[in-house]
Design a protein around this motif. Structure first.
Motif, PDB file in Angstrom:
ATOM      1  N   GLY A 109      32.860  43.656  34.822  1.00 52.72           N
ATOM      2  CA  GLY A 109      32.708  42.245  35.146  1.00 52.72           C
ATOM      3  C   GLY A 109      33.761  41.753  36.105  1.00 52.72           C
ATOM      4  N   VAL A 110      33.376  41.446  37.331  1.00 53.84           N
ATOM      5  CA  VAL A 110      34.325  41.043  38.372  1.00 53.84           C
ATOM      6  C   VAL A 110      34.865  39.641  38.081  1.00 53.84           C
ATOM      7  N   HIS A 111      36.185  39.473  38.214  1.00 51.83           N
ATOM      8  CA  HIS A 111      36.827  38.172  38.022  1.00 51.83           C
ATOM      9  C   HIS A 111      37.276  37.555  39.339  1.00 51.83           C
ATOM     10  N   THR A 112      37.746  38.387  40.259  1.00 50.91           N
ATOM     11  CA  THR A 112      38.237  37.856  41.526  1.00 50.91           C
ATOM     12  C   THR A 112      38.195  38.946  42.594  1.00 50.91           C
ATOM     13  N   VAL A 113      38.117  38.515  43.849  1.00 52.83           N
ATOM     14  CA  VAL A 113      38.077  39.420  44.994  1.00 52.83           C
ATOM     15  C   VAL A 113      39.279  39.128  45.877  1.00 52.83           C
ATOM     16  N   PHE A 122      40.321  44.663  47.226  1.00 52.69           N
ATOM     17  CA  PHE A 122      40.472  44.920  45.796  1.00 52.69           C
ATOM     18  C   PHE A 122      39.611  43.955  44.991  1.00 52.69           C
ATOM     19  N   LEU A 123      38.997  44.490  43.924  1.00 53.16           N
ATOM     20  CA  LEU A 123      38.259  43.683  42.960  1.00 53.16           C
ATOM     21  C   LEU A 123      38.942  43.806  41.610  1.00 53.16           C
ATOM     22  N   VAL A 124      39.275  42.664  41.027  1.00 51.32           N
ATOM     23  CA  VAL A 124      39.836  42.658  39.678  1.00 51.32           C
ATOM     24  C   VAL A 124      38.677  42.468  38.706  1.00 51.32           C
ATOM     25  N   ASN A 125      38.508  43.437  37.793  1.00 50.69           N
ATOM     26  CA  ASN A 125      37.447  43.318  36.802  1.00 50.69           C
ATOM     27  C   ASN A 125      38.028  43.380  35.395  1.00 50.69           C
ATOM     28  N   ASP A 126      37.180  43.556  34.405  1.00 46.01           N
ATOM     29  CA  ASP A 126      37.620  43.509  33.008  1.00 46.01           C
ATOM     30  C   ASP A 126      38.630  44.594  32.671  1.00 46.01           C
ATOM     31  N   THR A 127      38.537  45.719  33.358  1.00 45.28           N
ATOM     32  CA  THR A 127      39.350  46.878  32.962  1.00 45.28           C
ATOM     33  C   THR A 127      40.530  47.157  33.874  1.00 45.28           C
ATOM     34  N   THR A 181      47.876  40.861  28.025  1.00 41.37           N
ATOM     35  CA  THR A 181      47.565  39.517  28.497  1.00 41.37           C
ATOM     36  C   THR A 181      46.098  39.436  28.891  1.00 41.37           C
ATOM     37  N   THR A 182      45.623  38.218  29.136  1.00 37.86           N
ATOM     38  CA  THR A 182      44.246  38.042  29.562  1.00 37.86           C
ATOM     39  C   THR A 182      44.051  38.613  30.962  1.00 37.86           C
ATOM     40  N   THR A 183      42.804  38.843  31.328  1.00 37.17           N
ATOM     41  CA  THR A 183      42.498  39.411  32.646  1.00 37.17           C
ATOM     42  C   THR A 183      43.006  38.483  33.744  1.00 37.17           C
ATOM     43  N   PRO A 184      43.680  39.031  34.774  1.00 35.90           N
ATOM     44  CA  PRO A 184      44.217  38.185  35.847  1.00 35.90           C
ATOM     45  C   PRO A 184      43.123  37.361  36.523  1.00 35.90           C
ATOM     46  N   ASN A 185      43.470  36.116  36.844  1.00 41.69           N
ATOM     47  CA  ASN A 185      42.537  35.251  37.559  1.00 41.69           C
ATOM     48  C   ASN A 185      42.970  35.031  38.998  1.00 41.69           C
ATOM     49  N   LYS A 186      44.074  35.650  39.391  1.00 45.06           N
ATOM     50  CA  LYS A 186      44.577  35.515  40.750  1.00 45.06           C
ATOM     51  C   LYS A 186      45.278  36.799  41.150  1.00 45.06           C
ATOM     52  N   ALA A 187      44.960  37.309  42.332  1.00 39.76           N
ATOM     53  CA  ALA A 187      45.621  38.503  42.856  1.00 39.76           C
ATOM     54  C   ALA A 187      46.049  38.208  44.284  1.00 39.76           C
ATOM     55  N   VAL A 231      30.186  39.542  49.232  1.00 38.04           N
ATOM     56  CA  VAL A 231      29.642  38.711  48.154  1.00 38.04           C
ATOM     57  C   VAL A 231      29.727  39.503  46.855  1.00 38.04           C
ATOM     58  N   ALA A 232      30.473  38.983  45.884  1.00 39.38           N
ATOM     59  CA  ALA A 232      30.665  39.680  44.611  1.00 39.38           C
ATOM     60  C   ALA A 232      30.011  38.908  43.483  1.00 39.38           C
ATOM     61  N   THR A 233      29.178  39.597  42.721  1.00 42.33           N
ATOM     62  CA  THR A 233      28.657  39.084  41.464  1.00 42.33           C
ATOM     63  C   THR A 233      29.395  39.827  40.354  1.00 42.33           C
ATOM     64  N   PRO A 234      29.225  39.451  39.098  1.00 41.63           N
ATOM     65  CA  PRO A 234      29.972  40.143  38.042  1.00 41.63           C
ATOM     66  C   PRO A 234      29.769  41.658  38.022  1.00 41.63           C
ATOM     67  N   MET A 235      28.610  42.135  38.478  1.00 45.20           N
ATOM     68  CA  MET A 235      28.324  43.560  38.358  1.00 45.20           C
ATOM     69  C   MET A 235      28.111  44.276  39.685  1.00 45.20           C
ATOM     70  N   LYS A 236      28.048  43.540  40.798  1.00 46.95           N
ATOM     71  CA  LYS A 236      27.777  44.174  42.087  1.00 46.95           C
ATOM     72  C   LYS A 236      28.616  43.536  43.184  1.00 46.95           C
ATOM     73  N   VAL A 237      28.828  44.308  44.254  1.00 49.48           N
ATOM     74  CA  VAL A 237      29.501  43.762  45.434  1.00 49.48           C
ATOM     75  C   VAL A 237      28.676  44.147  46.657  1.00 49.48           C
ATOM     76  N   SER A 238      28.389  43.153  47.502  1.00 49.84           N
ATOM     77  CA  SER A 238      27.546  43.364  48.676  1.00 49.84           C
ATOM     78  C   SER A 238      28.317  43.036  49.939  1.00 49.84           C
ATOM     79  N   SER A 239      27.945  43.703  51.022  1.00 49.67           N
ATOM     80  CA  SER A 239      28.506  43.417  52.340  1.00 49.67           C
ATOM     81  C   SER A 239      27.381  42.935  53.235  1.00 49.67           C
TER      82      SER A 239
END
Length: 630
Positions: free
Chosen positions: A250-254, A263-268, A298-304, A613-621
């Protein structure tokens, strides 16, 4: 999935069923008979001494000596059906009905026409009752004497005369002002809210629009020197999806890089992507949260945030899920994939929080020696420095966390309610607030804003600024606001609002909106977020597009088209100019973020670097071809 154009309104049909054969004309020749018929009915009712409700007691209501309230408020009501399918059409919902503005609480009662308490609602016959707000996404068609809006569906009102149309729009805007500010929409109150310098917010038609034209001319090159005042045509391009990949969690931030990687920050953890001229591609490399050098649960980062020539990344995790504030940062070495330091936010010996961080300048992440960055909290704006002796980089296995040094900044006593910020190429800072204000700070002082643009009633949830500082983009839930910061000082020099007080020659802002139909299709609960310019880090280069996300839509505007005062969207509008010309990227799930890659990755046959364009499960160019529209 895929891409699509914005869908403008279709032609009206006056037949609401296959059994109704009567077709009323909408041209000018057909209009005079309708008011006459209504006047006859009205006269008969008066002769019988029957009572009926007056049209409206909205803040701007003024009776006409020549027209009855019944006539003035007569409208045709249309409903849009079929969404964006080939069968989409307008149907006649009510051939002759009446509207009125009423004051009421949020209950189901009709309220009354009094002035005490409550909010203004628009009521149309028995079919529409909507609180007057930006969520209605009212769109004006002055040449058609028509307005479209959203209220549990997409509706249109058609007015009998130009006068009645203009009267409705004025009433609507006055009701909106009072709903937002709790004050009657008098000139005195508007000046009280916006300030005398911001005449463009009060009277857009009286604003100095020349700053927009001058800026367009400066960017248009030799093609804009004809003196015609029209923007030279630029190929707008078609959208083309290059590829789509699984995001592996699950993507949180790009976080896009201008060099080799994004880089994509996700749940893991943090997943690494390679940058190239058609988009970003998964390298199959990931830094997992947990184990040695972990984020300590800590909780998943919301900013990178990328730093030091994009070899380091600062990860900020909120203290509590659902809230943005954080008390510390983790610094990751990208080359080793390890968390090397955990930093604490502290001032005068006390722990404090930050809600956002950003680089000192729009391009400073490319500086290998970068050791400072900016922080923002509700009432704080500051610069943090990692070079403080006490804060030398060390492994978090050591005793305690190093403390970031508060290099400069200001802690405001109260009331600023900062939400978001961004920097220009020279380090000037723009800050957006809950009250809708957008403040400009010079790179030399964070204590006093050089310019503070008044809010339009909606909180600013994100903000961006061009590299040269001439344009600021603020995102609200229902629209984007674009502000030109240019002004001419008393010596005749052109400056931006970051470098001086703008005085009273300030251009009116422009709004970027969805059409009522697209807003309805985006979903009631979906809100605009993450409005950004395309990304340049070089003097003399101009951003080409703007992008924002709402629900499953990435919405793209042509920047030069938006700036052009002769653009067709701006004809026949009252109030602030609103642009509805955009392209849509549609995905099959809600979009987390939409960002243009750095201008380094624009190629000769494309007018723009790819859109990620990033959705929780995919990233598109998504690429924009250089083809011209026919």
């Amino acid at each position: 999935m895929g891409t699509s154009q914005s869908r403008e309104g279709l032609e009206f049909t006056d037949s609401d069923s296959d059994h109704e054969h009567e077709h009323e004309q909408h041209d000018e020749d057909a209009q005079p008979s309708i008011p006459n018929q209504l006047d006859e009915v009205d006269a008969k009712l008066k002769a019988l001494k029957l009572k009926y409700s007056s049209s409206s007691s909205s803040p701007s209501n003024s009776d006409s000596k020549t027209q009855t309230p019944l006539t003035r408020n007569a409208v045709k009501l249309y409903l849009h059906i079929g969404g964006n399918t080939p069968n989409a059409k307008w149907i006649l919902s009510d051939k002759r009905t009446f509207y009125k503005f009423i004051k009421s609480d949020d209950g189901d009662d009709d309220g009354d026409d009094g002035d005490d308490g409550g909010y203004w609602f628009l009521k149309v016959g028995s079919k529409v009752r909507a609180r007057v707000s930006t969520e209605m996404q009212l769109k004006m068609f002055g040449d058609q004497r028509r307005v479209d809006f959203v209220s549990d569906g997409v509706w249109a009102l058609k007015f009998l005369t130009d006068e009645f149309y203009r009267r409705f729009v004025t009433e609507f805007q006055d009701c909106m002002f009072e709903n937002v500010y709790g004050l009657a929409a008098t000139e005195e109150n508007k000046l009280k809210v916006y300030g005398k310098e911001f005449i463009g917010w009060v009277k857009p038609e009286a604003a100095d629009d020349s700053v927009w034209e001058d800026a367009v001319s400066d960017e248009g090159g030799s093609g804009s020197g004809s003196g015609s005042g029209k923007t030279p045509e630029r190929p707008r391009g078609d959208l083309m999806e290059e590829f789509e990949e699984a995001a592996n969690g699950g993507v949180h931030t790009v976080t896009l890089g201008a060099l080799d990687n994004s880089f994509l920050v996700n749940d893991t953890g943090v997943r690494v992507y390679r940058n190239f001229d058609r988009g970003i591609q998964d390298k199959g490399v990931a830094v997992k949260f947990g184990g040695g050098g972990s984020l300590r649960g800590t909780t998943t980062p919301n900013k990178a945030l990328l730093m030091r020539a994009e070899t380091n990344m600062m990860l900020m995790s909120p203290l509590n899920s659902g809230k943005p504030h954080a008390s510390r940062l983790h610094q990751m070495d990208i080359e080793t994939g390890k968390i090397v330091t955990e930093w604490k936010f502290e001032k005068d010996g006390a722990d404090i929080t930050m809600r956002d961080i950003t680089n000192d300048t729009k391009g400073s992440q490319l500086d290998p020696s970068e050791s400072t960055f900016l922080g923002l909290d509700d009432n704080r704006l500051c610069q943090w420095d990692m070079r403080e002796k006490k804060g030398m980089v060390q492994n978090i296995a050591g005793s305690g966390s190093p403390v970031l040094h508060w290099s400069q900044g200001h802690q405001f006593s109260r009331g600023t309610n900062f939400q978001c910020f961004a920097t220009t190429g020279d380090g000037s800072i723009v800050v957006g607030s809950v009250d809708g204000k957008i403040r400009l700070y010079s790179k030399t002082s964070m204590r006093m804003a050089k310019t503070a643009f008044p809010g339009l009633g909606s909180p600013i949830t994100s903000v961006d600024v061009t590299f040269d500082g001439k344009w600021v983009l603020g995102t609200t839930d229902t629209y984007l606001v674009l502000i030109c910061t240019l002004f001419t000082d008393k010596d005749g020099k052109t400056k931006t609002g970051f470098g001086g007080r703008m005085g009273n020659k300030i251009g009116a802002p422009r709004l970027l909106k969805l059409t009522p139909l697209d807003s309805h299709l985006a979903g009631t609960g979906n809100k605009f977020h993450g409005g950004h310019f395309s990304w340049v880090t070089e003097n003399g280069k101009q951003e080409r597009h703007l992008v924002a996300t709402v629900g499953k839509f990435s919405v793209i505007w042509d920047f030069q088209q938006v700036k052009n005062s002769a653009h067709e969207c701006y004809r026949n509008q009252q109030g602030l100019k609103s642009c509805y010309c955009y392209k849509i990227v549609l995905k099959d799930e809600s979009i987390v973020e939409s960002r243009f890659m750095h201008d380094n990755f624009a190629v000769s046959d494309s007018p723009e670097a790819p859109l990620v364009v990033a959705t929780p499960m995919k990233v598109s160019s998504i690429s924009m071809s250089g083809k011209r529209h026919g």
